[in-house]
Design an enzyme around this catalytic site. Sequence first.
Site, PDB file in Angstrom:
ATOM      1  N   HIS A   5      -3.210  -5.880   0.985  1.00 38.72           N
ATOM      2  CA  HIS A   5      -2.542  -6.109   2.274  1.00 38.72           C
ATOM      3  C   HIS A   5      -2.470  -7.593   2.621  1.00 38.72           C
ATOM      4  O   HIS A   5      -3.376  -8.122   3.287  1.00 38.72           O
ATOM      5  CB  HIS A   5      -3.316  -5.388   3.381  1.00 38.72           C
ATOM      6  CG  HIS A   5      -3.191  -3.906   3.368  1.00 38.72           C
ATOM      7  ND1 HIS A   5      -2.256  -3.231   4.130  1.00 38.72           N
ATOM      8  CD2 HIS A   5      -3.880  -2.956   2.697  1.00 38.72           C
ATOM      9  CE1 HIS A   5      -2.385  -1.927   3.938  1.00 38.72           C
ATOM     10  NE2 HIS A   5      -3.360  -1.741   3.059  1.00 38.72           N
TER      11      HIS A   5
ATOM     12  N   GLU B 157      -0.689  -8.996   4.846  1.00 45.24           N
ATOM     13  CA  GLU B 157      -0.545  -9.174   6.295  1.00 45.24           C
ATOM     14  C   GLU B 157      -1.885  -9.212   7.012  1.00 45.24           C
ATOM     15  O   GLU B 157      -1.965  -9.613   8.185  1.00 45.24           O
ATOM     16  CB  GLU B 157       0.346  -8.060   6.888  1.00 45.24           C
ATOM     17  CG  GLU B 157      -0.302  -6.705   7.079  1.00 45.24           C
ATOM     18  CD  GLU B 157      -0.414  -5.861   5.823  1.00 45.24           C
ATOM     19  OE1 GLU B 157      -0.839  -4.695   5.933  1.00 45.24           O
ATOM     20  OE2 GLU B 157      -0.073  -6.373   4.730  1.00 45.24           O
TER      21      GLU B 157
ATOM     22  N   CYS C 106       0.844  -1.193   0.000  1.00 48.20           N
ATOM     23  CA  CYS C 106       0.000   0.000   0.000  1.00 48.20           C
ATOM     24  C   CYS C 106       0.891   1.260   0.000  1.00 48.20           C
ATOM     25  O   CYS C 106       1.541   1.542  -0.994  1.00 48.20           O
ATOM     26  CB  CYS C 106      -0.967  -0.037   1.175  1.00 48.20           C
ATOM     27  SG  CYS C 106      -2.402   1.045   1.007  1.00 48.20           S
TER      28      CYS C 106
END
Length: 226
Positions: free
Chosen positions: A198, A200, A90
């Site tokens: 994302h 994660e 990002c």
Amino acid sequence: MSAFRSAVITFPGSNCDRDMAVALEQVCGGEVFRVWHGDAALPDRLDFIALPGGFSYGDYLRSGAMAARSPVMQAVIAAAGRGVPVLGVCNGFQVLTESGLLPGALMRNAGIRFVCREVALTVENSQSLFTAGYSQGQTITIPVAHHDGNYFADDVTLDRLEGEGRVAFRYAEPVNGSARDIAGVLNGAGNVLGMMPHPERMIEDAQGGTDGRALFESVVKGFVGA
């Protein structure tokens, strides 16, 4: 064999640095160093560097533009040049393009709206350090949360990225206006990956899925194999 050593860079305005550190701790193990943007040097013997999401410097001037000039970025650029894997997610992807580690630029989303939802991605390259845990053409689900995720590059650059297999992920459907629906790109050496979604945020079932976990596991397997 030494333990896996990773670092998460925090800029003023980063807000996904803890998420990234937790993902690295859970999936990769080893010590995760939290590095402030004003530090001139990185910890020794790093095996992985992550630039997290957020709004570094409040997206002043352009998203990632000021963070790319932070003192620590010279050390990150040098580490990438030595072959250390670097992941930018990002805002981290924006920093990578602004620092010259990746080609192209991230512009305001088409429709000028913040996009925050899960999206389907197609794995375009399953042979890279970051994507070896996926299958070519596999569809995975990863969340996005961005306002300036519209990837742009000229046609010559886009053709080169496509021809060299440097498009890592592609949106399965239009999300933000990105050229050719590109969601993530690699550098020429394959050790730097920038992506707007994302991973994660998708490493355990409690988050709604585990499709991001293979990305981090791929890096660890590459470390073990080396």
